[in-house]
Design a protein around this motif. Structure first.
Motif, PDB file in Angstrom:
ATOM      1  N   LEU A 257       0.783  -1.341  -0.081  1.00 37.04           N
ATOM      2  CA  LEU A 257       0.124  -0.009   0.033  1.00 37.04           C
ATOM      3  C   LEU A 257       0.874   1.256  -0.078  1.00 37.04           C
ATOM      4  CD1 LEU A 257      -2.874  -1.098   2.693  1.00 37.04           C
ATOM      5  CD2 LEU A 257      -3.009  -0.471   0.202  1.00 37.04           C
ATOM      6  N   TYR A 258       2.045   1.443   1.109  1.00 29.07           N
ATOM      7  CA  TYR A 258       2.578   2.335   0.899  1.00 29.07           C
ATOM      8  C   TYR A 258       3.413   2.857  -0.403  1.00 29.07           C
ATOM      9  CZ  TYR A 258       1.606   3.570   6.038  1.00 29.07           C
ATOM     10  OH  TYR A 258       1.174   3.687   6.978  1.00 29.07           O
ATOM     11  N   GLN A 259       3.989   1.424  -0.964  1.00 30.99           N
ATOM     12  CA  GLN A 259       4.659   1.661  -2.192  1.00 30.99           C
ATOM     13  C   GLN A 259       3.816   2.379  -3.198  1.00 30.99           C
ATOM     14  OE1 GLN A 259       7.777   1.167  -2.903  1.00 30.99           O
ATOM     15  NE2 GLN A 259       7.563   1.420  -4.918  1.00 30.99           N
ATOM     16  N   GLY A 260       2.483   1.777  -3.308  1.00 29.75           N
ATOM     17  CA  GLY A 260       1.515   2.430  -4.323  1.00 29.75           C
ATOM     18  C   GLY A 260       1.494   3.742  -4.143  1.00 29.75           C
ATOM     19  N   GLU A 264       2.212   7.116  -6.413  1.00 32.49           N
ATOM     20  CA  GLU A 264       1.003   7.920  -6.874  1.00 32.49           C
ATOM     21  C   GLU A 264       1.349   9.596  -6.304  1.00 32.49           C
ATOM     22  OE1 GLU A 264      -3.584   8.872  -5.675  1.00 32.49           O
ATOM     23  OE2 GLU A 264      -2.860   6.921  -5.291  1.00 32.49           O
ATOM     24  N   VAL A 265       2.077   9.577  -5.319  1.00 32.41           N
ATOM     25  CA  VAL A 265       2.794  10.771  -4.922  1.00 32.41           C
ATOM     26  C   VAL A 265       3.764  11.538  -5.937  1.00 32.41           C
ATOM     27  CG1 VAL A 265       4.249  12.107  -3.461  1.00 32.41           C
ATOM     28  CG2 VAL A 265       2.271  10.791  -2.629  1.00 32.41           C
ATOM     29  N   GLU A 266       4.516  10.511  -6.541  1.00 30.07           N
ATOM     30  CA  GLU A 266       5.691  10.926  -7.654  1.00 30.07           C
ATOM     31  C   GLU A 266       4.633  11.284  -8.802  1.00 30.07           C
ATOM     32  OE1 GLU A 266       8.799  11.089  -7.502  1.00 30.07           O
ATOM     33  OE2 GLU A 266       8.524  10.939  -5.311  1.00 30.07           O
ATOM     34  N   ILE A 272       2.167  18.177 -11.296  1.00 29.94           N
ATOM     35  CA  ILE A 272       2.075  19.608 -10.721  1.00 29.94           C
ATOM     36  C   ILE A 272       3.208  20.407 -11.553  1.00 29.94           C
ATOM     37  CG2 ILE A 272       2.927  21.041  -8.864  1.00 29.94           C
ATOM     38  CD1 ILE A 272       1.017  19.222  -7.144  1.00 29.94           C
ATOM     39  N   SER A 273       4.512  19.535 -11.875  1.00 29.36           N
ATOM     40  CA  SER A 273       5.346  20.225 -12.705  1.00 29.36           C
ATOM     41  C   SER A 273       4.607  20.549 -14.113  1.00 29.36           C
ATOM     42  CB  SER A 273       6.578  19.264 -12.942  1.00 29.36           C
ATOM     43  OG  SER A 273       7.604  19.797 -13.448  1.00 29.36           O
ATOM     44  N   LEU A 329      -3.298  15.521  -1.800  1.00 26.80           N
ATOM     45  CA  LEU A 329      -3.313  14.471  -2.705  1.00 26.80           C
ATOM     46  C   LEU A 329      -2.690  12.970  -2.009  1.00 26.80           C
ATOM     47  CD1 LEU A 329      -2.147  16.157  -6.160  1.00 26.80           C
ATOM     48  CD2 LEU A 329      -4.306  15.409  -5.564  1.00 26.80           C
ATOM     49  N   ALA A 330      -1.849  13.205  -1.262  1.00 26.79           N
ATOM     50  CA  ALA A 330      -1.256  11.933  -0.771  1.00 26.79           C
ATOM     51  C   ALA A 330      -2.167  11.334   0.168  1.00 26.79           C
ATOM     52  CB  ALA A 330       0.294  12.173  -0.214  1.00 26.79           C
ATOM     53  N   GLY A 331      -2.762  12.289   1.252  1.00 32.32           N
ATOM     54  CA  GLY A 331      -3.835  11.916   2.038  1.00 32.32           C
ATOM     55  C   GLY A 331      -5.148  11.227   1.444  1.00 32.32           C
ATOM     56  N   VAL A 332      -5.585  11.831   0.223  1.00 33.78           N
ATOM     57  CA  VAL A 332      -6.570  11.024  -0.427  1.00 33.78           C
ATOM     58  C   VAL A 332      -6.042   9.694  -1.088  1.00 33.78           C
ATOM     59  CG1 VAL A 332      -8.000  11.178  -2.356  1.00 33.78           C
ATOM     60  CG2 VAL A 332      -7.545  13.257  -1.199  1.00 33.78           C
ATOM     61  N   GLY A 333      -5.025   9.394  -1.403  1.00 35.20           N
ATOM     62  CA  GLY A 333      -4.216   8.270  -1.773  1.00 35.20           C
ATOM     63  C   GLY A 333      -4.461   7.234  -0.549  1.00 35.20           C
ATOM     64  N   VAL A 334      -3.806   7.592   0.733  1.00 37.43           N
ATOM     65  CA  VAL A 334      -3.764   7.015   1.737  1.00 37.43           C
ATOM     66  C   VAL A 334      -5.243   6.565   2.287  1.00 37.43           C
ATOM     67  CG1 VAL A 334      -3.330   6.857   4.156  1.00 37.43           C
ATOM     68  CG2 VAL A 334      -1.594   7.898   2.436  1.00 37.43           C
ATOM     69  N   VAL A 335      -5.881   7.461   2.309  1.00 37.94           N
ATOM     70  CA  VAL A 335      -7.575   7.087   2.679  1.00 37.94           C
ATOM     71  C   VAL A 335      -8.009   5.996   1.539  1.00 37.94           C
ATOM     72  CG1 VAL A 335      -9.825   7.985   2.969  1.00 37.94           C
ATOM     73  CG2 VAL A 335      -7.997   9.188   3.782  1.00 37.94           C
ATOM     74  N   ALA A 336      -7.755   6.288   0.275  1.00 38.84           N
ATOM     75  CA  ALA A 336      -8.592   5.510  -0.695  1.00 38.84           C
ATOM     76  C   ALA A 336      -7.900   3.886  -0.506  1.00 38.84           C
ATOM     77  CB  ALA A 336      -8.233   5.786  -2.040  1.00 38.84           C
ATOM     78  N   ALA A 337      -6.317   3.995  -0.067  1.00 41.59           N
ATOM     79  CA  ALA A 337      -5.878   2.544  -0.065  1.00 41.59           C
ATOM     80  C   ALA A 337      -6.314   2.056   1.125  1.00 41.59           C
ATOM     81  CB  ALA A 337      -4.389   2.763  -0.133  1.00 41.59           C
ATOM     82  N   GLY A 338      -6.458   2.535   2.227  1.00 46.16           N
ATOM     83  CA  GLY A 338      -6.909   2.010   3.581  1.00 46.16           C
ATOM     84  C   GLY A 338      -8.505   1.574   3.204  1.00 46.16           C
ATOM     85  N   ALA A 339      -9.224   2.180   2.500  1.00 42.53           N
ATOM     86  CA  ALA A 339     -10.774   1.715   2.466  1.00 42.53           C
ATOM     87  C   ALA A 339     -10.644   0.661   1.295  1.00 42.53           C
ATOM     88  CB  ALA A 339     -11.369   2.907   1.836  1.00 42.53           C
TER      89      ALA A 339
END
Length: 398
Positions: A257-260, A264-266, A272-273, A329-339
């Motif tokens: 999960l953390y790898q994913g 996603e953050v990258e 954004i760039s 964005l990272a927080g949204v990804g963590v919530v989605a992964a946890g769910a």
């Protein structure tokens, strides 16, 4: 766990973990038992006091279903006779009753649950309590308060049978009482499926006047039964794990999960760039147009500063808030992964990261900025970007 919540009651911090019920449509009974066993074993290893277990049962159900009977048996096996007092029956949906006739029928069903031995009666004989949830927060807090107070009156922290078997006796999950209860259910199911398969095959072989369509239907039914039998046998094998195996499985899940999440953050950083580059191009085009627009408008009124371009303000907004936006964005990804894996600690961590990052966003550009233009510009940029978990419905409310 499907959810983890917390509250403070009389100065005590209380955590409430919600688990899916057995016979869930998305998770197998084995997966649910493994999650519950992992959670309870970690509590025991870390010496966290268990306040109690609440089993919720809708009082509007006209009869006790087979899945509810199975859950009663598994719950008894999880607790053990010495710790049945940790479990409490909470009947729900009392607020859904609309007449005195409904009330009378509900009282009868409640008594049946409480006093029938193969339902909650045997647990009640060993100290288990029952409560009514009336549909309000006050009623829920009252139940939790009573359960915690009852637990605190006991000088020693209760140890459930599943905790003792997994952690203290180091049994594999299929050798615990709860595991054997699940294995029995799957064993009965496998035996029934095999019998159905044998009967169906005999019917197909003995029938000589079946049409092509009937043969196809029979073959499809055989394949369905075979698939269900394979799933049942695979689930049985999934119970052959130790407490350390459960921990290792969860560790691997978290690592994936953390790898994913970081991948996603990258991707969001690259996005954004790309936005920044596109905004630079827009700003250059606007800067070439602004002299023509100014000459067309004529001289500005004295004392009125020239208005900055919307895209320039958007670009400045993004530059000032790159880190908070990445955090959002990272927080949204963590919530989605946890769910996705029903992991309450991960969901809570994502929610905290989301709230912390969002609070750091600087919305006001400064003196002379048009807030509505800035908001409209940010919304336009987000909607023009590649899809993200939040961009499709992104809107800033003012």
């Amino acid at each position: 766990m499907s959810a983890l919540d917390r509250c403070v009651e009389n100065g005590q911090r209380i955590f409430v973990a919600d688990t899916p019920g057995f016979n869930d449509t998305q998770l197998s009974d084995v997966d649910i038992l493994k999650d519950i066993a992992f959670f309870l074993s970690q509590l025991h290893l870390r010496k966290v006091r268990l306040g109690g277990i609440l089993y919720l049962h809708p009082i509007t159900d006209n009869r006790v279903s087979g899945s509810a009977l199975k859950t009663f048996n598994i719950l008894r096996a999880l607790c053990g006779l010495q710790s049945l007092k940790c479990a409490s029956l909470v009947t729900t949906k009392w607020d859904a009753l609309r007449s005195s006739k409904d009330d009378l029928a509900a009282y009868g069903r409640e008594n049946e649950l409480k006093y029938t031995s193969n339902l909650w009666g045997s647990m009640r004989q060993h100290g288990s309590q029952s409560y009514r949830w009336l549909g309000s927060e006050a009623s829920a807090r009252s139940i939790v308060r009573e359960v915690i107070q009852t637990s605190c009156r006991n000088t020693s922290s209760p140890v459930l049978q599943i905790q003792r078997e997994l952690v203290d006796e180091k049994r594999p999950l299929d050798s615990t009482s709860a595991g054997r209860e699940i294995m029995k259910h799957y064993g009965d199911r496998c035996q029934k499926l095999k019998q159905e398969l044998d009967n169906l095959r005999s019917e197909l072989l003995s029938a000589s006047d079946l049409t092509r369509e009937e043969l196809k239907e029979g073959e499809a039914e055989v394949n369905r039964l075979m698939d269900e039998l394979n799933r049942a046998e695979t689930s049985q094998q999934g119970l052959r794990v130790s407490q350390q195996d459960l921990f290792d499985q969860k560790k691997r899940e978290y690592q994936r999960l953390y790898q994913g999440i970081w991948e996603e953050v990258e991707q969001e950083k690259k996005m954004i760039s790309d936005i920044d580059n596109r905004l630079s191009a827009f700003e250059q085009r606007l800067s070439r147009l602004e002299p023509k627009m100014d000459s067309a408008k004529g001289p500005s009124t004295a004392g009125e500063p020239p208005e900055a371009g919307t895209w320039a303000r958007v670009r400045l907004f993004l530059k000032r808030n790159v880190l908070p936006l990445l955090g959002v964005l990272a927080g949204v990804g963590v919530v989605a992964a946890g769910a996705a894996v029903i992991n309450p600690p991960l969901i809570m961590a994502g929610a905290q990261l989301l709230a912390l990052s969002f609070s750091g966003v600087q919305w006001q550009h400064g003196q002379g900025a048009d807030g509505r233009d800035l908001i409209a510009g940010v919304e336009g940029v987000m909607k023009a970007c590649p899809p993200t978990p939040i961009s499709a419905g992104f809107r800033i409310c003012t």
